[in-house]
Design a protein around this motif. Structure first.
Motif, PDB file in Angstrom:
ATOM      1  N   LYS A  39       0.829  -1.205   0.000  1.00 41.02           N
ATOM      2  CA  LYS A  39       0.000   0.000   0.000  1.00 41.02           C
ATOM      3  C   LYS A  39       0.865   1.257   0.000  1.00 41.02           C
ATOM      4  CE  LYS A  39      -3.799  -1.690   2.837  1.00 41.02           C
ATOM      5  NZ  LYS A  39      -4.462  -1.464   4.125  1.00 41.02           N
ATOM      6  N   LYS A  41       4.009   1.654  -0.913  1.00 39.02           N
ATOM      7  CA  LYS A  41       4.749   1.833  -2.170  1.00 39.02           C
ATOM      8  C   LYS A  41       3.849   2.370  -3.269  1.00 39.02           C
ATOM      9  CE  LYS A  41       8.430  -1.515  -1.512  1.00 39.02           C
ATOM     10  NZ  LYS A  41       9.000  -2.790  -1.920  1.00 39.02           N
ATOM     11  N   ASP A  42       2.611   1.880  -3.337  1.00 43.19           N
ATOM     12  CA  ASP A  42       1.669   2.354  -4.358  1.00 43.19           C
ATOM     13  C   ASP A  42       1.377   3.841  -4.195  1.00 43.19           C
ATOM     14  OD1 ASP A  42       1.497  -0.152  -5.450  1.00 43.19           O
ATOM     15  OD2 ASP A  42      -0.414  -0.651  -4.481  1.00 43.19           O
ATOM     16  N   VAL A  43       1.108   4.240  -2.978  1.00 40.77           N
ATOM     17  CA  VAL A  43       0.775   5.644  -2.723  1.00 40.77           C
ATOM     18  C   VAL A  43       1.980   6.545  -2.986  1.00 40.77           C
ATOM     19  CG1 VAL A  43       0.145   7.285  -0.921  1.00 40.77           C
ATOM     20  CG2 VAL A  43      -1.078   5.134  -1.113  1.00 40.77           C
ATOM     21  N   ALA A  45       4.504   6.019  -4.904  1.00 39.67           N
ATOM     22  CA  ALA A  45       4.859   6.047  -6.322  1.00 39.67           C
ATOM     23  C   ALA A  45       4.001   7.051  -7.092  1.00 39.67           C
ATOM     24  CB  ALA A  45       4.715   4.653  -6.927  1.00 39.67           C
ATOM     25  N   ARG A  46       2.779   7.275  -6.616  1.00 36.95           N
ATOM     26  CA  ARG A  46       1.870   8.192  -7.303  1.00 36.95           C
ATOM     27  C   ARG A  46       2.157   9.652  -7.005  1.00 36.95           C
ATOM     28  NH1 ARG A  46      -3.616   5.084  -5.755  1.00 36.95           N
ATOM     29  NH2 ARG A  46      -3.121   3.122  -6.785  1.00 36.95           N
ATOM     30  N   CYS A  47       2.818   9.931  -5.892  1.00 37.16           N
ATOM     31  CA  CYS A  47       3.020  11.323  -5.483  1.00 37.16           C
ATOM     32  C   CYS A  47       4.462  11.517  -5.016  1.00 37.16           C
ATOM     33  CB  CYS A  47       2.045  11.674  -4.366  1.00 37.16           C
ATOM     34  SG  CYS A  47       2.169  13.383  -3.825  1.00 37.16           S
ATOM     35  N   ASP A  51       6.337  11.115  -1.267  1.00 32.48           N
ATOM     36  CA  ASP A  51       7.473  10.215  -1.099  1.00 32.48           C
ATOM     37  C   ASP A  51       8.629  10.948  -0.412  1.00 32.48           C
ATOM     38  OD1 ASP A  51       9.030   7.915  -1.280  1.00 32.48           O
ATOM     39  OD2 ASP A  51       9.746   8.419  -3.289  1.00 32.48           O
TER      40      ASP A  51
END
Length: 144
Positions: A39, A41-43, A45-47, A51
């Protein structure tokens, strides 16, 4: 004007905040290390800004937990260079009294017990407000 309410307990914003604030060891203790890592890593990676912010927060957590106060100026420089508004303001406010903050993050002693006693006295004082004078307040503090 409409009142702005905080996110509901099960809302995506709350879940994201909980996931980003959970350490891998806490996720392992709850039995969900892979779900947590996936979860997050997904979030992240989008912003890219999120990060970067998560990295700075993680680094500050290490400074706090490992008592690495000497590395604080380097951390502040990194945060200042990233230009993230909330973190940059926090980091620059730490510079106001850098010596005291560094000592607090480095030295072993703490004033936590004193702060606890002060808060206990304030609570007793609030409970007795308007009911009695200093003599009763003194007795209550000494008896508890």
């Amino acid at each position: 004007m409409a009142e702005v309410l905080p996110p509901r307990a099960g809302s995506p914003a709350r879940r994201l905040a909980r996931t980003s604030a959970t350490t891998p060891s806490q996720a392992r203790a709850r039995g969900r290390p892979r779900a947590h890592a996936g979860k997050l890593k997904d979030v992240l990676a989008r912003c890219p800004e999120l990060d970067t912010a998560a990295g700075h927060v993680r680094d500050f957590g290490e400074i706090l937990s490992d008592r690495l106060g000497a590395t604080l100026p380097t951390w502040i420089d990194g945060v200042d260079a990233s230009q993230l508004p909330g973190l940059t303001g926090f980091a620059l406010h730490l510079l106001r009294d850098l010596d005291a903050v560094t000592a607090g993050l480095t030295l072993d002693w703490s004033s936590g017990s004193i702060e606890g006693a002060v808060n206990r006295i304030k609570k007793i004082k609030r409970q007795l407000y308007g009911r009695a004078g200093f003599d009763l307040l003194r007795k209550m503090i000494l008896l508890q």
